[in-house]
Write an enzyme that holds these catalytic residues in place. Structure first.
Site, short mmCIF file in Angstrom:
data_model
loop_
_atom_site.label_atom_id
_atom_site.label_comp_id
_atom_site.label_asym_id
_atom_site.label_seq_id
_atom_site.Cartn_x
_atom_site.Cartn_y
_atom_site.Cartn_z
N LEU A 188 1.86 7.48 -8.08
CA LEU A 188 2.21 6.41 -7.14
C LEU A 188 1.71 5.09 -7.68
O LEU A 188 0.63 5.01 -8.27
CB LEU A 188 1.60 6.68 -5.77
CG LEU A 188 2.07 7.94 -5.05
CD1 LEU A 188 1.50 7.96 -3.64
CD2 LEU A 188 3.58 8.04 -5.00
N SER B 60 2.43 0.60 -6.84
CA SER B 60 3.22 -0.41 -6.13
C SER B 60 4.41 -0.84 -6.98
O SER B 60 5.47 -1.18 -6.46
CB SER B 60 2.35 -1.62 -5.82
OG SER B 60 1.26 -1.22 -5.02
N LYS C 290 -5.83 6.41 -11.69
CA LYS C 290 -4.59 5.98 -12.34
C LYS C 290 -4.86 4.84 -13.31
O LYS C 290 -4.28 4.77 -14.38
CB LYS C 290 -3.55 5.53 -11.31
CG LYS C 290 -2.17 5.32 -11.94
CD LYS C 290 -1.32 4.38 -11.13
CE LYS C 290 -1.85 2.98 -11.17
NZ LYS C 290 -1.03 1.99 -10.49
N VAL D 203 -3.05 9.98 -7.20
CA VAL D 203 -2.12 10.61 -6.26
C VAL D 203 -0.71 10.52 -6.85
O VAL D 203 -0.31 9.45 -7.35
CB VAL D 203 -2.18 9.92 -4.88
CG1 VAL D 203 -1.15 10.52 -3.93
CG2 VAL D 203 -3.58 10.03 -4.30
N HIS E 193 -3.44 4.27 -2.55
CA HIS E 193 -4.41 3.38 -1.90
C HIS E 193 -5.05 4.09 -0.70
O HIS E 193 -6.26 4.00 -0.47
CB HIS E 193 -3.72 2.13 -1.37
CG HIS E 193 -3.09 1.26 -2.42
ND1 HIS E 193 -1.75 1.08 -2.52
CD2 HIS E 193 -3.64 0.52 -3.41
CE1 HIS E 193 -1.47 0.25 -3.52
NE2 HIS E 193 -2.61 -0.10 -4.09
N LEU F 185 0.81 -1.22 0.00
CA LEU F 185 0.00 0.00 0.00
C LEU F 185 0.85 1.27 0.00
O LEU F 185 1.88 1.35 0.65
CB LEU F 185 -0.92 0.00 1.23
CG LEU F 185 -1.88 -1.19 1.31
CD1 LEU F 185 -2.75 -1.08 2.56
CD2 LEU F 185 -2.75 -1.30 0.06
N1 ATP Z 1 -1.48 6.78 -7.55
C1 ATP Z 1 -2.70 6.36 -7.30
N2 ATP Z 1 -3.68 7.23 -7.00
C2 ATP Z 1 -4.94 6.82 -6.74
N3 ATP Z 1 -5.31 5.53 -6.76
C3 ATP Z 1 -4.38 4.61 -7.05
C4 ATP Z 1 -3.04 4.97 -7.34
N4 ATP Z 1 -2.34 3.84 -7.60
C5 ATP Z 1 -3.21 2.81 -7.48
N5 ATP Z 1 -4.43 3.27 -7.16
C6 ATP Z 1 -5.64 2.48 -7.01
O1 ATP Z 1 -5.53 1.54 -5.98
C7 ATP Z 1 -6.33 0.41 -6.27
C8 ATP Z 1 -5.53 -0.84 -6.11
O2 ATP Z 1 -4.51 -0.86 -7.08
P1 ATP Z 1 -3.24 -1.80 -7.01
O3 ATP Z 1 -3.24 -2.53 -5.73
O4 ATP Z 1 -3.11 -2.52 -8.28
O5 ATP Z 1 -2.05 -0.73 -6.85
P2 ATP Z 1 -1.10 -0.16 -7.93
O6 ATP Z 1 -0.31 0.91 -7.32
O7 ATP Z 1 -1.91 0.11 -9.16
O8 ATP Z 1 -0.12 -1.34 -8.19
P3 ATP Z 1 0.46 -1.74 -9.60
O9 ATP Z 1 0.98 -0.53 -10.24
O10 ATP Z 1 1.49 -2.72 -9.24
O11 ATP Z 1 -0.70 -2.35 -10.32
C9 ATP Z 1 -6.83 0.62 -7.72
O12 ATP Z 1 -8.15 1.11 -7.69
C10 ATP Z 1 -5.88 1.64 -8.24
O13 ATP Z 1 -6.43 2.42 -9.28
MG MG Z 2 -2.55 -1.75 -10.15
#
Ligand code: ATP
Ligand code: MG
Length: 296
Positions: A185, A187, A150, A177, A38, A34
């Site tokens: 941002l 993961s 995103k 964000v 998130h 996270l």
């Molecule tokens: N920078 C961000 N700003 C707002 N929401 C985000 C952001 N990054 C991810 N999310 C949201 O968090 C939720 C869970 O996404 P997830 O766990 O796949 O994270 P992630 O950062 O997108 O990871 P990855 O890039 O590895 O897929 C999704 O609804 C995603 O759109």
């Molecule tokens: Mg993702």
């Protein structure tokens, strides 16, 4: 805060909250690792709902064969600590067999929308997303489910899924964000070296270029896409996967940006071996936006 691993337990807890306590439930689906993106979803869920459930599940069905499922960052202890700050009531962290029991055979496909852009680069990805969300929605039955802009195409897939299959859940989409540099941002930013992290800002810069190109009066989707491509290509550590210039609400390809509809510019690029995505929505003239007819 309770960490729930079993689908049955999650379902019965949620049923009790709904039936006996008349609570509204907010679900924030995540794959863990996270970050503040998130947490912005969690904050809004906290504000809108009586009870917040955050699911942490690295969903094998949404990863392709050559992708990073095995090495995807997992740290439930750290995630739990972060969520404790937001008074989250439940973390739903099931094992793979809990979501996909033996002989699991039913998949959900949002046709059309799932096949382009992210779906074209990652065949089966949105089928995996739609399937796991169907299981999560049926388990938790949330009043609201929270997603980040995103993943623009994902938000449209989820909205379509919810509408088409009549889930009694309202989809809430929240802004991307970013780091101060502009980098969204993600993961997967964990994979980047320091140099790559700096190079990764090119996605944001390229999208800003698209916006500027539009503001300067350009309406041709091809020309706007070209500006993005040129910006990404200027960064030697980055390799463009796709750039899409589409209608923001349907993600249908357009030839020209209309005066009365928002345009989505979505980009995916490899920085080193890491694949990143980002997007921007360009709003049409302010007078039109003020009517509110374009939102929702
Ligand atoms: N920078 C961000 N700003 C707002 N929401 C985000 C952001 N990054 C991810 N999310 C949201 O968090 C939720 C869970 O996404 P997830 O766990 O796949 O994270 P992630 O950062 O997108 O990871 P990855 O890039 O590895 O897929 C999704 O609804 C995603 O759109
Ligand atoms: Mg993702």
């Amino acid at each position: 805060m309770e960490i729930i691993n079993r689908r049955q337990r999650m379902a019965s807890v949620a049923r009790k909250l709904r039936r006996d306590e008349d609570k509204t439930i907010g679900l924030v689906p995540t794959m863990g690792a996270l970050h503040d993106g998130h947490l912005s979803l969690v904050r809004e869920a906290r504000r809108m709902c009586d009870v917040v459930v955050v699911s942490v599940f690295v969903n094998p069905a949404q990863f392709g064969p050559g992708e990073d499922f095995a090495r995807y960052p997992r740290d439930l202890t750290k995630d739990t600590t972060r969520l404790a700050d937001y008074n989250v009531e439940y973390i739903f962290a099931p094992a793979v067999e809990e979501i996909y029991p033996k002989n699991f055979a039913t998949y959900v496909t949002v046709e059309g929308l799932s096949e382009q852009f992210e779906g074209a680069s990652r065949p089966g990805h949105f089928r995996g997303v739609a399937t796991v969300l169907t299981v999560l929605f049926n388990t938790v039955r949330p009043d609201f489910a929270f997603f980040g802009q995103k993943d623009a195409q994902q938000t449209l897939v989820v909205k379509r899924l919810v509408r088409d299959l009549a889930f009694d859940t309202e989809v809430v989409v929240l802004p991307t964000v970013r780091e101060e540099s502009g980098l969204a941002l993600s993961s997967r930013n964990n994979y980047l070296s320091r140099e790559e992290r700096e190079a990764a800002v090119v996605l944001y810069r390229a999208l800003q270029r698209a916006k500027e190109t539009y503001r300067e009066g350009e309406r041709s989707a091809r020309k706007i896409a070209e500006a993005v491509r040129a910006a990404v290509e200027a960064e030697p550590r980055a390799r463009l996967d796709y750039v899409g210039v589409t209608d923001a609400e349907t993600m249908e390809k357009i030839e020209r940006a209309a005066d009365d509809r928002p345009v989505l510019v979505a980009v995916a690029a490899f920085v080193g071996k890491t694949r990143l995505i980002d997007n921007v929505v360009i709003q049409p003239a302010r007078e039109r936006r003020a009517t509110g007819a374009l939102t929702g």
